[in-house]
Design an enzyme around this catalytic site. Structure first.
Site, mmCIF file in Angstrom:
data_model
loop_
_atom_site.group_PDB
_atom_site.id
_atom_site.type_symbol
_atom_site.label_atom_id
_atom_site.label_comp_id
_atom_site.label_asym_id
_atom_site.label_seq_id
_atom_site.Cartn_x
_atom_site.Cartn_y
_atom_site.Cartn_z
ATOM 1 N N LYS A 153 0.851 -1.206 0.000
ATOM 2 C CA LYS A 153 0.000 0.000 0.000
ATOM 3 C C LYS A 153 0.881 1.249 0.000
ATOM 4 O O LYS A 153 2.082 1.165 0.308
ATOM 5 C CB LYS A 153 -0.906 -0.022 1.225
ATOM 6 N N ARG B 186 -10.757 -0.225 14.471
ATOM 7 C CA ARG B 186 -10.730 0.489 13.206
ATOM 8 C C ARG B 186 -11.756 -0.220 12.338
ATOM 9 O O ARG B 186 -12.930 -0.199 12.663
ATOM 10 C CB ARG B 186 -9.298 0.422 12.645
ATOM 11 N N TYR C 139 16.633 30.281 7.573
ATOM 12 C CA TYR C 139 15.476 30.977 8.166
ATOM 13 C C TYR C 139 15.565 31.002 9.691
ATOM 14 O O TYR C 139 15.898 29.989 10.324
ATOM 15 C CB TYR C 139 14.180 30.237 7.822
ATOM 16 N N MET D 168 12.165 24.407 2.196
ATOM 17 C CA MET D 168 11.308 23.579 1.340
ATOM 18 C C MET D 168 12.145 22.757 0.350
ATOM 19 O O MET D 168 11.898 21.568 0.144
ATOM 20 C CB MET D 168 10.309 24.457 0.577
#
Ligand SMILES: *Cc1c(COP(=O)(O)O)cnc(C)c1O
Length: 389
Positions: A37, A135, A270, A318
């Site tokens: 998955k 679940r 930053y 980023m």
């Protein structure tokens, strides 16, 4: 699609995957389902599934019909179990693509049966029992036991559902505290009681009973039953991997793009969270949190260079991040840096990031090309960005 620049990439070592599969097969003498998955935990579901098919695995599991159809459309013919729910509008596709659907409750079973009644089609299903994960699945605990067993038995009798298997999922099998051990034992005992009761009523046996995820494969051999269902172990991560002789399949790597020497007292990146305390040789790496290098790791981790470990410094941005190369004289522009992999443990990195290795491999993003390695050669390279079709 190939990537054009040498920026940041993930090496997927299919030889390590092969090693892990064989090591696990030595331990487990049952059928083997590989969990693929979430694009095989970020490793690439198609390539991982092809390899598992070639190695002789018995089953695959994905979370959704989209993931299952992706595999079928790419030539994977092994049985595939969909662990999550599929809307009834998709039943035709479930049948067309020969997929095995999980049945989690009566309402869903009835929907599928209604779509299929008056046809000669049969949908292959596995029934999920909720023994304590809370679940998906039929609740069968305490007062709910008889009701749960009855519900599962009803599904077994539906004409158009072909019940091949039954399974449950452990919530704490990877935790070795006494509480977790007792919880897992309770889940397993309950699962077995449910199976026995339903089989008695039905007068048939489930062909495949399964429950062992990674924690159970490592810790509870008595739970292997007819099939095991590991994900993480297959990819070679987690606290049990090393003892079992497993190797990490993914290495996330980048290459130094710029090097500068800054004087003492220079603030880096930053927020100025790092200020140099000496003349510092700083490398800029073209990898950031948008590639999957989590920002929470800023100033907290070391990465592996050809001169040994070096500290990441300043906030991870980023698209870029910085590394202190003062003590790494051989590291130059274009030198490879391993973020995690064979020389820098993903488990340690995950701990520093207060998460689990699953989250780190799953968050390697689509702009990071995957390079597939077999017999020490790159056999395939794939970039997951969208281009006009
Ligand atoms: C994800 C998943 C697994 C695999 O879990 P690991 O901890 O990676 O072994 C097994 N079974 C189910 C139902 C799952 O959702």
């Amino acid at each position: 699609m190939k990537s054009t620049l040498r920026r940041t990439w993930a090496e997927i070592d299919l030889d390590a995957l092969e090693n892990n599969y064989y090591k696990l097969k030595q331990r487990v003498h049952t059928k083997f389902l590989g969990v693929v998955k979430a694009d095989a935990y970020g490793h690439g579901a198609i390539q991982v599934s092809q390899k598992l098919a070639q190695l002789g695995a018995d089953y695959l599991a994905v979370s959704s019909i989209d993931e299952a159809m992706e595999l079928r459309e790419n030539g994977i013919e092994m049985p595939i179990l969909i662990l999550g729910h599929t809307p009834k509008e998709q039943v035709d596709n479930l049948i067309k693509y020969h997929l095995t659907q999980t049945i989690t409750c009566k309402a869903k079973a009835i929907e599928y049966e209604e779509v299929l009644k008056d046809t000669n089609k049969r949908l292959k299903v596995h029934i999920k029992v909720d023994t304590g994960m809370s679940r998906l699945g039929y609740l069968c605990d305490d007062e709910g036991f008889d009701n749960g067993v009855e519900g599962i038995y009803e599904v077994c009798c539906f004409d158009n559902l072909d019940v091949e298997g039954i399974f449950t999922h452990f919530a704490m099998s990877d935790d070795d505290s006494d509480k977790a051990k007792a919880y897992t034992k309770h889940q397993f005992d309950l699962f077995q009681r449910v199976c026995t009761e339903v089989e008695k009523k039905w007068d048939q046996s489930f062909k495949i009973k399964h429950c062992a995820n990674t924690g159970a494969v490592a810790n509870y051999p008595e739970t292997y039953l007819d099939m095991v269902r590991p994900g993480l172990l297959l990819y070679g991560y987690g606290e049990y991997a090393q003892d079992l002789g497993l190797l990490p399949v993914m290495s996330l790597k980048t290459a130094i793009s710029t090097i500068k020497i800054y004087p003492k007292g220079t603030s880096i990146s930053y927020g100025g969270t790092y200020v140099t305390d000496k003349t510092t040789r700083v490398g800029v790496m073209p990898i950031g949190y948008a590639d999957g290098f989590q920002r929470i790791l800023s100033n907290k981790c070391t990465l592996m260079t050809e001169d040994g470990p070096a500290r990441q410094i300043g906030r991870i941005c980023m698209d870029m991040s910085m590394i202190d190369l003062t003590d790494c004289p051989n590291v130059d522009i274009n030198s490879e840096i391993e973020i995690f992999g064979k020389h820098n443990s993903i488990d340690e990195l995950a701990q520093i990031a207060q998460t689990i290795p699953y989250e780190l491999t799953c968050s390697v993003s689509k702009r990071v090309p995957r390079k597939y390695i077999e017999n020490n050669q790159i056999i395939d390279e794939e970039l997951l960005l969208r281009f006009p079709r």
